[in-house]
Design an enzyme around this catalytic site. Structure first.
Site, PDB file in Angstrom:
ATOM      1  N   GLU A 135      -1.862   3.468   2.486  1.00  0.00           N
ATOM      2  CA  GLU A 135      -2.788   4.598   2.550  1.00  0.00           C
ATOM      3  C   GLU A 135      -3.655   4.510   3.799  1.00  0.00           C
ATOM      4  OE1 GLU A 135      -3.442   6.915  -1.008  1.00  0.00           O
ATOM      5  OE2 GLU A 135      -4.293   5.064  -1.814  1.00  0.00           O
ATOM      6  N   GLU A 184       1.244   2.690  -6.636  1.00  0.00           N
ATOM      7  CA  GLU A 184       0.247   3.052  -7.644  1.00  0.00           C
ATOM      8  C   GLU A 184       0.859   3.565  -8.947  1.00  0.00           C
ATOM      9  OE1 GLU A 184      -2.013   2.884  -3.852  1.00  0.00           O
ATOM     10  OE2 GLU A 184      -0.025   3.555  -4.464  1.00  0.00           O
TER      11      GLU A 184
END
Length: 266
Positions: free
Chosen positions: A120, A140
């Site tokens: 990210e 995730e």
């Protein structure tokens, strides 16, 4: 020059090198790391002697994402930095480049794990170099979590949507070669060589007119979601003033005199 127990800072000429320094945890994000990162971005923005930034990790990893032990209730290192987060509740998003874009180019030098929050944060960098054995991915969903660091918005704007959705929805790992093939990174180098290659690119940037470099970066991002006609108009607004700077005149003189330019950001 700043830094914390989990983020080291040094200068390489006109390049600020920020090193995620928690190798025992594969540089998983911690409060001291986030504070150090944010301070590093601010230092680079405020110092005209800094013309580029390299972000890398210590101990053969880039960043393994959030510290899941801390998230599960095991506590987080660096509680003495808690006041910084209380004073600026957005600090962690700025540190991860979700809510802050440095004026100077940011080059990522990746070795080993660059997953979850690492991937990210990578999306907030401008140029990306990785060692052959580097691993990328947004894990995730495998943990029942959401990649809230910006990936559901940014990733589809940086790589084809089909690849973005596959990465987001499968949570599987990607090799450096596969990441390069879908456009997530730009260079794959032998293991251990990512930082050296990133610094080479930084030196090429540092040799250019700093006002021009900053204006070009700003134009690319601010026009990304505009129509072509609006983008071209914005480009003229951003670009024309550069031609009136002392940097532009110095660049022209250096070219005619066949010598390296001596830019002074004026």
């Amino acid at each position: 020059m700043g830094g914390t127990e989990h983020l080291s800072v040094r200068r390489e000429g006109a390049t600020l090198v920020l090193t995620l320094n928690r190798p025992e945890a594969r540089n998983a994000l911690s409060l001291p790391m986030l504070v150090g990162l944010y301070d590093g971005w601010i230092e680079a923005d405020g110092d005209d002697a800094i013309r580029s930034i390299v972000l890398t990790g210590a101990g053969g990893s880039f960043c393994a994402g959030m510290d899941l032990k801390a998230l599960a209730g095991g506590g987080m290192d660096g509680q003495h930095h808690r006041a910084r987060l209380k004073a600026d509740p957005d600090l962690h998003w700025k540190a991860m480049l979700r809510h802050h874009r440095p004026r100077k180019p940011v080059i990522a030098a990746v070795e080993g794990y660059c997953v979850a929050g690492g991937t990210e944060m990578l999306q907030g960098t401008d140029i990306r170099v990785a060692g052959e054995s580097a691993t990328f991915g947004l894990f995730e969903v495998r943990r029942g979590l959401f990649p809230i660091g910006g990936s559901t918005v940014r990733l589809q704007r940086q790589i084809p949507r089909t690849h973005a959705l596959e990465m987001l929805l499968t949570g599987r790992p990607y090799s450096a070669r596969e990441a390069a093939g879908i456009g997530l990174i730009g260079h794959v180098v032998p293991d251990g060589a990512a930082l050296a290659r990133a610094l080479e690119i930084a030196e090429q940037i540092n040799a250019c007119g700093p006002l021009a470099v900053e204006a070009v970066k700003a134009s690319v991002y601010e026009t990304a979601e505009m129509t072509e006609s609006d983008g071209l108009a914005a480009e003229l607004t951003r670009g024309w003033p550069v031609f009136d700077t002392a940097d532009a005149k110095e660049g022209a003189r250096a070219f005619t005199e066949k010598r390296p330019p001596a830019y002074k950001r004026a």
